[in-house]
Design a protein around this motif. Sequence first.
Motif, PDB file in Angstrom:
ATOM      1  N   ALA A   1       0.830  -1.208   0.000  1.00 34.77           N
ATOM      2  CA  ALA A   1       0.000   0.000   0.000  1.00 34.77           C
ATOM      3  C   ALA A   1       0.867   1.262   0.000  1.00 34.77           C
ATOM      4  N   ALA A   2       1.963   1.233   0.768  1.00 28.96           N
ATOM      5  CA  ALA A   2       2.850   2.397   0.847  1.00 28.96           C
ATOM      6  C   ALA A   2       3.508   2.717  -0.490  1.00 28.96           C
ATOM      7  N   GLU A   3       3.747   1.708  -1.300  1.00 25.66           N
ATOM      8  CA  GLU A   3       4.354   1.935  -2.617  1.00 25.66           C
ATOM      9  C   GLU A   3       3.412   2.692  -3.551  1.00 25.66           C
ATOM     10  N   PHE A   4       2.130   2.455  -3.414  1.00 24.15           N
ATOM     11  CA  PHE A   4       1.156   3.032  -4.336  1.00 24.15           C
ATOM     12  C   PHE A   4       0.367   4.199  -3.748  1.00 24.15           C
ATOM     13  N   ARG A   5       0.286   4.264  -2.433  1.00 21.44           N
ATOM     14  CA  ARG A   5      -0.395   5.355  -1.729  1.00 21.44           C
ATOM     15  C   ARG A   5       0.477   5.773  -0.546  1.00 21.44           C
ATOM     16  N   PRO A   6       1.512   6.555  -0.799  1.00 22.13           N
ATOM     17  CA  PRO A   6       2.420   6.944   0.284  1.00 22.13           C
ATOM     18  C   PRO A   6       1.716   7.614   1.467  1.00 22.13           C
ATOM     19  N   SER A   7       0.533   8.150   1.246  1.00 21.92           N
ATOM     20  CA  SER A   7      -0.186   8.803   2.345  1.00 21.92           C
ATOM     21  C   SER A   7      -0.525   7.834   3.480  1.00 21.92           C
ATOM     22  N   VAL A   8      -0.543   6.524   3.220  1.00 25.66           N
ATOM     23  CA  VAL A   8      -0.833   5.569   4.301  1.00 25.66           C
ATOM     24  C   VAL A   8       0.271   5.567   5.351  1.00 25.66           C
ATOM     25  N   THR A   9       1.440   6.114   5.012  1.00 21.45           N
ATOM     26  CA  THR A   9       2.559   6.124   5.950  1.00 21.45           C
ATOM     27  C   THR A   9       2.596   7.374   6.819  1.00 21.45           C
ATOM     28  N   SER A  10       1.691   8.305   6.592  1.00 21.07           N
ATOM     29  CA  SER A  10       1.730   9.547   7.365  1.00 21.07           C
ATOM     30  C   SER A  10       1.619   9.230   8.851  1.00 21.07           C
ATOM     31  N   GLY A  11       2.342  10.025   9.637  1.00 21.57           N
ATOM     32  CA  GLY A  11       2.357   9.784  11.072  1.00 21.57           C
ATOM     33  C   GLY A  11       3.290   8.657  11.469  1.00 21.57           C
ATOM     34  N   TYR A  12       4.188   8.279  10.555  1.00 16.79           N
ATOM     35  CA  TYR A  12       5.158   7.202  10.815  1.00 16.79           C
ATOM     36  C   TYR A  12       4.502   5.938  11.349  1.00 16.79           C
ATOM     37  N   GLY A  13       3.430   5.513  10.698  1.00 15.06           N
ATOM     38  CA  GLY A  13       2.793   4.247  11.046  1.00 15.06           C
ATOM     39  C   GLY A  13       1.749   4.341  12.143  1.00 15.06           C
ATOM     40  N   LEU A  14       1.509   5.541  12.668  1.00 15.17           N
ATOM     41  CA  LEU A  14       0.517   5.701  13.729  1.00 15.17           C
ATOM     42  C   LEU A  14      -0.864   5.233  13.266  1.00 15.17           C
ATOM     43  N   GLY A  15      -1.273   5.670  12.089  1.00 12.31           N
ATOM     44  CA  GLY A  15      -2.572   5.254  11.561  1.00 12.31           C
ATOM     45  C   GLY A  15      -2.640   3.760  11.334  1.00 12.31           C
TER      46      GLY A  15
END
Length: 175
Positions: free
Chosen positions: A99-113
Amino acid sequence: MASTPAKTDESVAARLARGAVAGVIAGAVASFAMDRFQAAVSPLLPSSGSDSEPATEKAADAVSESLTGQAVAAADKPLAGQAVHYAVGIALGAAYGIAAEFRPSVTSGYGLGFGLGTATVLDEAAVPATGLGSAPWNAGIASNVYSYASHIVFGGVSEIVRRHVAGTLLPRQGD
């Protein structure tokens, strides 16, 4: 270090592979970190008074019974529970890495979400829905905070490791 390349001619297959490899490694390391966090913190928690098996051991029993018709032997339950814990963590890590490769926004918050999402979906919804544990409103506040804290560790470590591994797998300039 960038988590994914900005503009590149990389194929979808290369991005999938990088995300999966980085995610599998991240999921394994994060599962270990979560396990160590829980081992350090659980003695500090008030006793629930319950001798209930952990959800991972119950899940291992369910898998064993569906495959062999027999429950896991009592002596093997802790190891079988750990196997379930790591298998789920690795699978979640792989999905997160892709998911991070295609939607980098999933990594916002350094994995908090990611950590909060796994706690909510797994511990607070799936575990009670499958009968592997108590509903959140029956578990007590300490148990719920412990679950979320454990998964925040899982999410944060997943992102730190994923980001590092994915960065080492990026194509070099001029390749």
